[in-house]
Design a protein around this motif. Structure first.
Motif, mmCIF file in Angstrom:
data_model
loop_
_atom_site.group_PDB
_atom_site.id
_atom_site.type_symbol
_atom_site.label_atom_id
_atom_site.label_comp_id
_atom_site.label_asym_id
_atom_site.label_seq_id
_atom_site.Cartn_x
_atom_site.Cartn_y
_atom_site.Cartn_z
ATOM 1 N N LEU A 450 0.532 -1.783 -0.322
ATOM 2 C CA LEU A 450 0.322 -0.554 -0.185
ATOM 3 C C LEU A 450 0.505 1.107 -0.579
ATOM 4 C CD1 LEU A 450 -2.722 -0.934 2.744
ATOM 5 C CD2 LEU A 450 -3.178 -1.254 0.475
ATOM 6 N N GLN A 451 0.450 1.934 -1.077
ATOM 7 C CA GLN A 451 1.852 2.990 -1.604
ATOM 8 C C GLN A 451 1.428 4.481 -1.099
ATOM 9 O OE1 GLN A 451 2.844 4.572 -5.239
ATOM 10 N NE2 GLN A 451 4.437 3.747 -5.305
ATOM 11 N N LYS A 452 0.316 5.060 -0.990
ATOM 12 C CA LYS A 452 -0.099 6.145 -0.230
ATOM 13 C C LYS A 452 -1.865 5.786 0.207
ATOM 14 C CE LYS A 452 -1.194 10.627 -1.994
ATOM 15 N NZ LYS A 452 -2.001 11.434 -3.409
ATOM 16 N N LEU A 453 -2.059 6.421 1.732
ATOM 17 C CA LEU A 453 -2.891 6.551 2.203
ATOM 18 C C LEU A 453 -4.054 8.253 2.167
ATOM 19 C CD1 LEU A 453 -2.026 3.915 5.201
ATOM 20 C CD2 LEU A 453 -2.994 3.491 3.244
ATOM 21 N N VAL A 454 -4.723 8.038 2.362
ATOM 22 C CA VAL A 454 -6.337 9.101 2.444
ATOM 23 C C VAL A 454 -7.159 9.470 3.126
ATOM 24 C CG1 VAL A 454 -7.310 10.788 1.451
ATOM 25 C CG2 VAL A 454 -5.100 10.296 -0.126
ATOM 26 N N PHE A 455 -7.644 9.539 4.218
ATOM 27 C CA PHE A 455 -8.715 9.274 5.110
ATOM 28 C C PHE A 455 -9.594 10.516 4.433
ATOM 29 C CE2 PHE A 455 -5.471 7.465 8.516
ATOM 30 C CZ PHE A 455 -6.627 6.331 8.646
ATOM 31 N N GLN A 456 -11.028 9.448 4.659
ATOM 32 C CA GLN A 456 -12.411 9.984 4.474
ATOM 33 C C GLN A 456 -12.777 10.742 5.362
ATOM 34 O OE1 GLN A 456 -14.265 8.052 1.071
ATOM 35 N NE2 GLN A 456 -16.033 9.941 0.727
ATOM 36 N N SER A 457 -12.640 9.372 6.840
ATOM 37 C CA SER A 457 -13.307 9.587 7.833
ATOM 38 C C SER A 457 -12.553 8.822 8.418
ATOM 39 C CB SER A 457 -14.997 9.412 7.681
ATOM 40 O OG SER A 457 -14.888 7.624 7.379
ATOM 41 N N PRO A 458 -12.717 9.130 10.405
ATOM 42 C CA PRO A 458 -11.543 8.462 10.433
ATOM 43 C C PRO A 458 -11.752 7.349 10.846
ATOM 44 C CG PRO A 458 -13.413 9.768 12.552
ATOM 45 C CD PRO A 458 -13.772 9.778 10.443
ATOM 46 N N ASN A 459 -12.912 6.356 10.087
ATOM 47 C CA ASN A 459 -12.547 4.775 10.013
ATOM 48 C C ASN A 459 -12.494 4.694 9.096
ATOM 49 O OD1 ASN A 459 -13.900 4.895 13.017
ATOM 50 N ND2 ASN A 459 -12.824 3.225 12.428
ATOM 51 N N CYS A 461 -9.947 4.571 5.294
ATOM 52 C CA CYS A 461 -9.046 5.256 4.355
ATOM 53 C C CYS A 461 -9.103 4.649 2.893
ATOM 54 C CB CYS A 461 -8.635 4.450 5.372
ATOM 55 S SG CYS A 461 -6.101 4.690 4.545
ATOM 56 N N TRP A 462 -8.327 5.192 1.448
ATOM 57 C CA TRP A 462 -8.720 4.473 0.762
ATOM 58 C C TRP A 462 -6.969 4.260 0.698
ATOM 59 C CZ3 TRP A 462 -12.119 4.432 -3.076
ATOM 60 C CH2 TRP A 462 -13.014 4.977 -3.110
ATOM 61 N N ALA A 463 -6.565 3.480 0.243
ATOM 62 C CA ALA A 463 -5.270 2.456 -0.210
ATOM 63 C C ALA A 463 -4.564 2.664 -1.759
ATOM 64 C CB ALA A 463 -5.103 2.195 0.838
ATOM 65 N N VAL A 464 -4.209 3.009 -2.331
ATOM 66 C CA VAL A 464 -3.167 2.808 -3.318
ATOM 67 C C VAL A 464 -2.124 1.490 -3.520
ATOM 68 C CG1 VAL A 464 -2.290 3.859 -5.322
ATOM 69 C CG2 VAL A 464 -3.666 5.262 -4.002
ATOM 70 N N ILE A 485 -13.413 -4.037 2.923
ATOM 71 C CA ILE A 485 -12.486 -3.691 1.826
ATOM 72 C C ILE A 485 -13.193 -3.573 0.501
ATOM 73 C CG2 ILE A 485 -10.466 -4.416 0.419
ATOM 74 C CD1 ILE A 485 -9.417 -5.740 2.488
ATOM 75 N N ASP A 486 -13.323 -2.464 -0.306
ATOM 76 C CA ASP A 486 -13.889 -1.924 -1.910
ATOM 77 C C ASP A 486 -12.691 -2.318 -2.807
ATOM 78 O OD1 ASP A 486 -16.765 -2.870 -0.564
ATOM 79 O OD2 ASP A 486 -16.834 0.009 -0.368
ATOM 80 N N THR A 487 -12.691 -3.307 -3.278
ATOM 81 C CA THR A 487 -11.957 -2.963 -4.558
ATOM 82 C C THR A 487 -11.911 -2.171 -5.697
ATOM 83 O OG1 THR A 487 -10.918 -4.591 -3.709
ATOM 84 C CG2 THR A 487 -10.004 -4.345 -6.147
ATOM 85 N N ILE A 488 -12.169 -1.259 -5.861
ATOM 86 C CA ILE A 488 -12.121 -0.569 -7.091
ATOM 87 C C ILE A 488 -10.523 -0.597 -8.663
ATOM 88 C CG2 ILE A 488 -12.410 1.804 -8.097
ATOM 89 C CD1 ILE A 488 -13.955 1.066 -5.841
ATOM 90 N N ASN A 489 -10.878 -0.421 -9.721
ATOM 91 C CA ASN A 489 -10.340 -1.467 -10.451
ATOM 92 C C ASN A 489 -10.600 -1.368 -11.922
ATOM 93 O OD1 ASN A 489 -12.203 -3.443 -10.964
ATOM 94 N ND2 ASN A 489 -9.934 -4.396 -9.088
#
Length: 915
Positions: A450-459, A461-464, A485-489
């Protein structure tokens, strides 16, 4: 010759070690498509740059280069401009000026034709000075002045280097001789104490608060003190003696630019050398042939090989690691008055603020790939290929063995915890009671890089994942495990699964993939293309001061509150985090072989002095160029003009500019943004037009109105004549049409009357036919009744005769005879025949007449028989009517045939029916 260029950056390093220097732009000969050497540089009132070149006068407006050869192909040695827009030019045996016509095209006017040819035939004019309202053209042997009307020679009859204005005085350094001053009424006098330079070659004169700075080719610079000149006590003077001073100017901010023959240019600020820029750190060549500072205080360098621009007032400094000492940069941070750089080779540091000529040092033990450097609670953490480390002074202490510390982020609402993306999922760090960071645990549920993390709310998180997809993660409240876990591709609308990026814009999640931005739709869990222009769309980086950085392939655009603040022309490294915010307003941009440092983002505000203008209009119909004129700001083109080319310019040389346009009368919408600064319109109809142009640095709009005259047959009077002619033709045609309609109506009425008459005749014929049919029926009926009546009478008669014969009663004979007479009277009643004849004539009106006319010998009895035969009665049916026997009837038929002259095989009945 014209070519459109794209600016590119050349970053700098010294011959000994890398250094931080301003932005340098290189314009090689292949870019402007002329010879290498640039002898002189100037700028007109619109900001357009002109340069003297072996092939002629070069013109550069920030987007387009154009070469203007001199009349005989001479080298343009000297160029200068005045406030009226004239560009003065000096060459071998020639001097004059260029000026724009009403379409913006440059044309040349020779001034040397006003002097005796023999006086200048072998003179080459190397210098031009515009001073007040007078222009001085100077070779090494002669000097002429032009006051706007006439050309006269300056009475300076000695060889001299150049003429220069210093503190309101016109100074002329002679060749290996004193310095002279050109005074009132062209009186030449020697400058006191300047005989000191009798054996030296003066290359520069610079106004100085103390009086004068004099530069020489081999002995450095000297300062005037009263009536004497002493060596200039400055560190740069040693360099100037060594590298041969050739050109020098004082910049608007007081700094000095000193160009040498052997080692580039020195920028002097106060008592120090601020920059030394040469071929080793950015220039195309070390030989400086000319220096010029433009209106935006950019320094232009005319070189022996090309033209360079040094953006001295650009707040960015560039560091290029040409020798590979520190490697490719991935991270940076400022901590404890040091600038730390993380690269693929380790952690390097130097002092902050930067010290001149200081080299980077490697932090011991940090060798290897560094992914992130970030300060949390006054502690500098390093995400490393080998794990996670804390940098304390020059100590590199490990706090986690989890490899690949890619990305740190503080947990929302829990600043004492950090979440880290690694090669094997998520790791959590916490502070102990002493405030030190320690590894806590790894988060369960996902063991992927997981290279990058971005929090949208306290629990949330978006991970690249850099190799597969993007994950939308839901963590439990203790951050021990991932609960969803929702996978976006690609299955969700992305064009690719790798090299992705994620960014939050307000409440929206933006995902970047293959040069396009997509917006995640939480309801459908799909990605839809973002409403952005352009085939290639930017990545995003947002600073703590709300600046939005849009990262494009060849530039970075900085916006705030949706307004463009500046454009930085640079090509960033392609990794996931190429922009690092070092501190408020200070940013480091990672580039392929170094970095660019922006120390004050506020200094990047757009330059409002940039002027957008439509520089030139080209008519592609050369036959009628003499009929073009300008009046009241409107350009008028003659009839037959169909194609026009417009060239627009913006005096912006350090930032790539995009243009858009619209022709108001034909285009309501603006065109798309483009780097091209010219537009050609073809198939233009006569009329008035307004072209509007905008650039992308602000909302400034330039416009040009022009009129294309109509042909004589397209003028208003001709259109009036056409109208009157058409109106008359319409009236005539309408009259003819009305006449044709009248005739047509008459024809239709006659035709209708004829049809009605024919209908009446047809109806009458039908009525007649019906009458004939009815008469025929009546005739047949009456004939049938007559036959039956006669048959009955004949039977009665026969019965009476038979009864009389059988009874023999004579007294009754009288009564029998009376009855027989009555029967005979009824049988021979002519009234019956008359009724039959009348009915027969109504049906066959011409039969008797025709038969009598054809056969005059025929008797009434024959006519009666012929009538009965015409009705196709048989002999048996005719017999009662004629009171004859059947044989008697046959005899009468025979006689009738003879009278009618019928042959033996002719049918009597058919003959009679044919009449």
């Amino acid at each position: 010759m014209k070519t459109t260029i794209c600016l590119f950056l050349i970053f700098c390093s010294t011959y000994a070690f890398a250094a931080d220097v301003p932005l340098i732009l290189n314009f090689p000969a292949k870019t402007y498509q002329a010879s290498n050497q640039i002898w002189s540089i100037t700028q007109d009132q619109h900001g357009i740059i002109y340069a003297g070149n072996k092939d002629g006068l070069l013109e550069f407006d920030g987007a387009n280069w154009e070469l203007h050869p001199l009349p005989n192909g001479q080298t343009a040695r000297a160029v200068a401009s005045d406030q009226s827009g004239k560009i003065y030019c000096g060459s071998y045996g020639e001097f004059g000026f260029w000026q724009r016509n009403q379409l913006g095209e440059l044309y040349y006017t020779s001034l040397s034709k006003k002097v005796r040819r023999e006086a200048i035939r072998k003179e080459e004019f190397w210098h031009i000075l515009v001073y007040k309202n007078v222009v001085y053209f100077q070779s090494f042997g002669v000097m002429y002045q032009y006051d706007g009307k006439k050309v006269t020679r300056v009475p300076a009859y000695f060889p001299f280097m150049f003429i220069k204005e210093c503190n309101g005085r016109l100074l002329i350094p002679a060749i290996r001789a004193p310095i002279y001053e050109l005074g009132a009424k062209q009186k030449v006098s020697e400058l006191s104490g300047s005989d000191f330079f009798a054996n030296q070659t003066i290359t520069a004169l610079i106004a100085d608060p103390a009086g004068l700075l004099v530069g020489t080719s081999n002995e450095g610079m000297f300062r005037q003190k009263g009536n004497t000149f002493v060596p200039w006590e400055h560190p740069v003077n040693v360099e100037l003696k060594r590298y041969q001073l050739n050109k020098a100017i004082r910049l608007h901010d007081g700094r000095l630019a000193l160009g040498t023959i052997l080692n580039g240019v020195f920028i002097v600020k106060g008592g120090q050398i601020q920059y030394h820029i040469n071929q080793n750190n950015g220039l195309q060549n070390n030989t400086i042939l000319s220096l010029f500072e433009d209106k935006k205080q950019n320094l232009w360098l005319g070189l022996d090989k090309g033209l360079d621009l040094v953006a001295l007032h650009d707040p960015m400094l560039y560091y290029t690691d040409r020798e590979g000492e520190i490697g490719s940069i991935y991270a940076a941070a400022i901590h404890q008055n040091r600038l730390f750089i993380g690269s693929n080779q380790g952690v390097f540091f130097r002092s902050w603020p930067l010290l001149k000529n200081e080299r980077y040092q490697l932090l011991p033990g940090s060798q290897g790939q560094v992914w992130q450097l970030k300060v949390f609670n006054d502690q500098l953490l390093c995400g490393h290929n080998e794990g996670t480390f804390v940098i304390e002074g020059q100590q590199f202490r490990r706090i986690s063995n989890v490899t690949g510390g890619w990305w740190f982020v503080q947990l929302p609402q829990r600043p004492q915890y950090l979440l880290q993306g690694t090669y094997t999922g998520l790791a959590v760090f916490r502070q102990d009671v002493a405030g030190k960071w320690h590894f806590s645990h790894q988060v369960e549920g996902l063991k992927e890089p997981l290279q990058k993390l971005v929090f949208q709310s306290p629990n949330e998180c978006w991970a690249v994942n850099p190799y597969e997809s993007i994950y939308h993660l839901t963590l439990d409240s203790s951050y021990q495990k991932i609960t969803a876990i929702d996978t976006i591709n690609t299955a969700d609308g992305l064009p690719a699964n790798s090299n992705l990026d994620v960014f939050l814009k307000g409440k929206e999640v933006w995902i970047w993939s293959r040069g396009q931005q997509f917006i995640y739709q939480p309801k459908t869990k799909k990605c839809l293309p973002a409403p952005l222009r352009g085939e290639t769309q930017s990545k995003f980086f947002r600073s703590t001061t709300a600046e939005l950085f849009e990262i494009m392939p060849q530039q970075v655009r900085i916006k705030k509150n949706k307004q463009l603040k500046s454009v930085i022309n640079t090509i960033l490294a392609t990794h996931y985090n190429p922009i690092v915010e070092l501190q408020k307003g200070t940013y480091l941009f990672c580039i392929d072989n170094g970095y660019a440092l922006l120390n004050r983002v506020d200094a990047l505000e757009k330059n409002v002095e940039s002027t957008l203008r439509i520089k030139k209009i080209e008519s592609l119909n050369p036959k009628n160029r003499h009929q073009i004129y300008r009046k009241g700001g409107v350009v008028y083109f003659p009839a037959g003009t169909r194609t026009l080319r417009f060239v627009f310019s913006l005096d912006e040389y350090t930032r790539t500019t995009l243009f858009r346009y619209r022709l108001k009368e034909e285009q309501k919408q603006w065109s798309g943004w483009s780097r091209f600064s010219e537009r050609e319109f073809s198939s233009l109809s006569p009329g008035r037009y307004t072209l509007e142009v905008q650039h992308d640095l602000n909302e400034q709009t330039a416009s040009c109105s022009f009129v294309i005259a109509p042909h004589w047959y397209q003028t208003s009077w001709m259109y009036l004549l056409y109208f009157l002619g058409l109106a008359g033709l319409y009236g005539l045609l309408n009259r003819v049409h009305q006449r044709r309609l009248h005739i047509q109506r008459r024809k239709l009425l006659l035709e209708k009357e004829r049809e009605l008459h024919q209908q009446r005749i047809q109806n009458r014929n039908i009525q007649l036919q019906n009458d004939v049919l009815n008469k025929s029926k009546e005739l047949a009926s009456s004939t049938f009744h007559l036959i039956r009546k006669n048959e009955a009478l004949l039977q009665i008669k026969e019965e009476l005769i038979r009864f009389k014969a059988e009874s023999g009663d004579r007294p009754a004979a009288k009564h029998y005879q009376k009855m027989l007479r009555l029967v005979d009277e009824h049988l021979g009643n002519e009234q019956d025949w008359q009724v039959f004849e009348d009915n027969f004539n109504q049906v066959h009106d011409e039969f008797f007449k025709k038969l009598k006319s054809m056969f005059p010998s025929i008797t009434p009895g024959d006519l009666r028989l012929a009538a009965y035969l015409r009705m196709n009665l048989s002999s048996k049916e005719i017999a009662p009517l004629l009171h004859l026997s059947i044989r008697g009837i046959e005899n009468k038929r025979y006689r009738l045939r003879r009278k009618l002259e019928l042959e033996g095989d002719d049918n009597l009945v058919e003959f009679l029916m044919s009449l």
